[in-house]
Design a protein around this motif. Structure first.
Motif, PDB file in Angstrom:
ATOM      1  N   ALA A 199       2.186  -0.535   5.921  1.00  0.00           N
ATOM      2  CA  ALA A 199       0.939  -1.305   5.849  1.00  0.00           C
ATOM      3  C   ALA A 199       0.005  -0.757   4.780  1.00  0.00           C
ATOM      4  O   ALA A 199      -0.627  -1.512   4.031  1.00  0.00           O
ATOM      5  CB  ALA A 199       0.249  -1.292   7.217  1.00  0.00           C
ATOM      6  N   LEU A 200      -0.073   0.569   4.685  1.00  0.00           N
ATOM      7  CA  LEU A 200      -0.992   1.198   3.739  1.00  0.00           C
ATOM      8  C   LEU A 200      -0.572   0.976   2.298  1.00  0.00           C
ATOM      9  O   LEU A 200      -1.363   0.514   1.464  1.00  0.00           O
ATOM     10  CB  LEU A 200      -1.082   2.696   4.049  1.00  0.00           C
ATOM     11  N   ALA A 232      -4.360   7.915  -1.025  1.00  0.00           N
ATOM     12  CA  ALA A 232      -3.694   7.283   0.118  1.00  0.00           C
ATOM     13  C   ALA A 232      -2.636   8.215   0.701  1.00  0.00           C
ATOM     14  O   ALA A 232      -2.456   8.283   1.921  1.00  0.00           O
ATOM     15  CB  ALA A 232      -3.066   5.964  -0.318  1.00  0.00           C
ATOM     16  N   PRO A 240      -2.429  -2.561  12.864  1.00  0.00           N
ATOM     17  CA  PRO A 240      -2.468  -2.799  11.412  1.00  0.00           C
ATOM     18  C   PRO A 240      -3.824  -2.551  10.776  1.00  0.00           C
ATOM     19  O   PRO A 240      -3.901  -2.150   9.626  1.00  0.00           O
ATOM     20  CB  PRO A 240      -2.042  -4.272  11.298  1.00  0.00           C
ATOM     21  N   GLU A 247      -5.716  -0.211  11.103  1.00  0.00           N
ATOM     22  CA  GLU A 247      -5.891   1.186  10.749  1.00  0.00           C
ATOM     23  C   GLU A 247      -5.633   1.417   9.258  1.00  0.00           C
ATOM     24  O   GLU A 247      -6.160   2.352   8.679  1.00  0.00           O
ATOM     25  CB  GLU A 247      -4.954   2.058  11.581  1.00  0.00           C
ATOM     26  N   SER A 248      -4.817   0.571   8.646  1.00  0.00           N
ATOM     27  CA  SER A 248      -4.532   0.731   7.225  1.00  0.00           C
ATOM     28  C   SER A 248      -5.800   0.531   6.396  1.00  0.00           C
ATOM     29  O   SER A 248      -5.970   1.173   5.359  1.00  0.00           O
ATOM     30  CB  SER A 248      -3.430  -0.236   6.774  1.00  0.00           C
ATOM     31  N   GLU A 249      -6.699  -0.357   6.824  1.00  0.00           N
ATOM     32  CA  GLU A 249      -7.954  -0.543   6.102  1.00  0.00           C
ATOM     33  C   GLU A 249      -8.806   0.721   6.173  1.00  0.00           C
ATOM     34  O   GLU A 249      -9.462   1.100   5.198  1.00  0.00           O
ATOM     35  CB  GLU A 249      -8.715  -1.741   6.669  1.00  0.00           C
ATOM     36  N   PHE A 254      -2.541   9.598   4.496  1.00  0.00           N
ATOM     37  CA  PHE A 254      -1.347   9.384   5.313  1.00  0.00           C
ATOM     38  C   PHE A 254      -0.845  10.711   5.863  1.00  0.00           C
ATOM     39  O   PHE A 254      -0.514  10.823   7.055  1.00  0.00           O
ATOM     40  CB  PHE A 254      -0.260   8.704   4.476  1.00  0.00           C
ATOM     41  N   LEU A 314      -7.673   3.775   6.452  1.00  0.00           N
ATOM     42  CA  LEU A 314      -7.036   4.752   5.566  1.00  0.00           C
ATOM     43  C   LEU A 314      -7.304   4.421   4.103  1.00  0.00           C
ATOM     44  O   LEU A 314      -7.503   5.318   3.277  1.00  0.00           O
ATOM     45  CB  LEU A 314      -5.532   4.801   5.830  1.00  0.00           C
ATOM     46  N   LEU A 315      -7.326   3.118   3.766  1.00  0.00           N
ATOM     47  CA  LEU A 315      -7.631   2.722   2.388  1.00  0.00           C
ATOM     48  C   LEU A 315      -9.043   3.140   1.999  1.00  0.00           C
ATOM     49  O   LEU A 315      -9.274   3.653   0.898  1.00  0.00           O
ATOM     50  CB  LEU A 315      -7.478   1.209   2.235  1.00  0.00           C
ATOM     51  N   THR A 351       2.915   2.640   9.538  1.00  0.00           N
ATOM     52  CA  THR A 351       1.631   2.984   8.923  1.00  0.00           C
ATOM     53  C   THR A 351       1.764   3.050   7.402  1.00  0.00           C
ATOM     54  O   THR A 351       0.921   2.517   6.670  1.00  0.00           O
ATOM     55  CB  THR A 351       1.134   4.336   9.470  1.00  0.00           C
TER      56      THR A 351
END
Length: 508
Positions: free
Chosen positions: A31-32, A182, A207, A209-211, A186, A213-214, A28
């Motif tokens: 990717a973030l 971020a 993957p 999920e990183s969008e 996280f 979180l962004l 995570t």
């Protein structure tokens, strides 16, 4: 004095799935933070500190070879509890009025222990190339479990930020940069995972999920100017509001202009004319219509919740005030957030990014070496000048560098314009990138065709948030049997360098 504690033990010393939990947290974070700056090199460490130092349980870290000197944390829990017991002054937050005394005590204890652990990490960070940040502790069995994020110090400190120590009404800290936002998001995910019945047992990393979180990080940063304006961040929802406004067209035209965030009467803002009835920022189409009146020196003026006038910035603004911010609508669905001339966030198609340089020579040199084994400075410089010139094309363009440029030009001759092979110069590059389609050249810088319509099979690396130019480049790179590098210049001025290695790394 606390007893001597054992040094790190193997995986699984606290709960059965801690290795799996750490792997998912690492994926995570990768990717973030790679989406923000791939030079950060995030590394996740799980640290377990015994709840009772006298119980002779070992301090644990996952992975065991992470390198944290566990002896430095031997007294951290005792120090944190002592700090809590000292009874520091605390202002109760609204959400705490309904919490039980036991929950409040646990919150304050965790806050104190976390502060001690972070201080130890800060001392370890001194003069180091890395910087460590700890999340909130979660009690698992006889341990306080911390998820620690390690990142490279140099890129972390290369981006501007606002002043720290602003808080929501419930006591949560506001982000003073996109990177900090971020990290907050996280850490929140890690706390949520650790509070599952069996942390790590059923994790499936996705993957995309990183969008999410962004976007949450972008929201956290844009809540900060709303707070500075005296607006309720939850009501203002500035990040989502600005994304929506930037996505709208007016009579077919894209929104271009600036909006100044400042309270009415700010000494560095002059009103040209005021609106009798201020327009709520949430009235997206009305604000988009007002944006048509903005010019290079006259902007919309808003207080975080509504547009109240058109005006301009005047005088010398003191940046330490942090109460005057600028939103620049660059092009369709693209905008920037800045303070005192420094860009803090760029948003493209709803996704926030850091204000990274459009092109990075070191990364470009690395990509040339990995793809074509090019290391000669003169060759690198030649291709770099070509790419720089292409990046200035206001309508965007594509440069395709491939070892089989001649063969590809012949294969695609029905969907391109063939030219006599010519070594590209900045002038020629300026001319041939003025038309639609890609420019096909070899690693020596010779061009063979222009206006190329690229082909390729559908790719799992494509994204609906990007346009046809970007996605066609991804398909071509993924499908090409030859070494190739594609430079994508978007109309909003952003530049992507695509290679098979870059796409593979993005997938991991």
């Amino acid at each position: 004095m606390p007893p001597t504690l054992a040094l790190p033990v193997s995986s699984g010393c606290i709960w059965p799935h801690q290795q799996r939990y750490r792997q998912v947290a690492q994926a995570t974070a990768q990717a973030l933070f790679d989406a923000l700056d791939d030079d950060l090199h995030p590394y996740v460490i799980v640290l377990g500190l015994p709840h009772d130092a006298a119980g002779h349980l070992p301090i644990c870290q996952e992975p065991a070879e992470a390198g944290l000197p566990t002896e430095a944390f031997a007294g951290a829990v005792a120090q944190g509890l002592a700090r809590h017991a000292a009874g520091r002054v605390h202002i109760a937050m609204p959400t705490e009025e309904t919490m039980s005394p036991a929950m409040l005590r646990m919150r304050y204890e965790n806050r104190s222990i976390r502060a001690v652990v972070q201080q130890i990490l800060d001392d370890l960070n001194d003069q180091a190339i890395y910087q460590h940040f700890t999340g909130w502790p979660v009690r698992l069995d006889d341990y306080y479990v911390f998820t620690i994020l390690r990142v490279n110090r140099k890129p972390l400190r290369s981006y501007p930020s606002l002043q720290p120590d602003r808080y929501y009404t419930d006591g949560r800290p506001l982000a003073n940069s996109l990177l900090v936002g971020a990290m907050f998001r996280f850490n929140e995910e890690c706390v949520k995972w650790l509070n599952e019945p069996e942390p790590g047992a059923g994790f499936l990393f996705r993957p995309r999920e990183s969008e999410e979180l962004l976007r949450a990080a972008g929201k956290s940063l844009l809540d900060t100017p709303a707070h500075a304006m005296g607006a309720d961040p939850g009501v203002a929802r500035l990040f989502y509001t600005l994304n929506t406004i930037s996505s709208l067209r007016y009579e077919g035209g894209e929104g271009v202009g600036r909006l100044l965030l400042a309270r009415r009467g700010h000494p560095n803002v002059e009103e040209v004319f005021a609106l009798t009835c201020p327009t709520q920022l949430s009235d997206y189409r009305a604000v988009r219509k007002l944006l048509e009146m903005a010019s290079h020196d006259v902007h919309l003026l808003a207080d975080g919740e509504k547009v109240y006038a058109l005006g301009r910035q005047v005088g010398h603004y003191d940046p330490s005030r942090e109460d005057l911010f600028e939103i620049h609508f660059v092009t369709h669905y693209a905008w920037e957030f800045a303070h005192a001339g420094q860009i803090l966030l760029r948003s493209r198609y709803g996704l926030p990014t850091l204000p990274r340089p459009r092109l990075n020579l070191n990364r470009f040199r690395r990509d040339l070496k990995r793809t074509f084994s090019i290391t000669r400075p003169d060759k690198v410089e030649h291709l770099w000048q070509v790419v720089l010139e292409a990046s200035r094309q206001p309508k965007g363009t594509l440069l395709v560098i491939t070892t089989e440029a001649l063969a590809e030009a012949d294969r695609l001759k029905l969907q391109c314009t063939l030219i006599e092979p010519v070594p590209l110069t900045p002038l020629i590059t300026q001319l041939i990138t003025a038309i639609d389609g890609a420019v096909l050249l070899d690693p020596e810088g010779y061009c063979y065709s222009i206006g190329v319509i690229l082909d390729g099979k559908a790719s799992g690396h494509g994204t609906s948030t990007r346009g046809a130019r970007y996605n066609s480049a991804v398909r071509y790179v993924d499908s090409s049997p030859y070494p190739c590098l594609v430079v994508v210049v978007s109309e909003d001025g952003m530049v992507d360098v695509l290679t098979k290695e870059n796409l593979a790394e993005a997938r991991q």
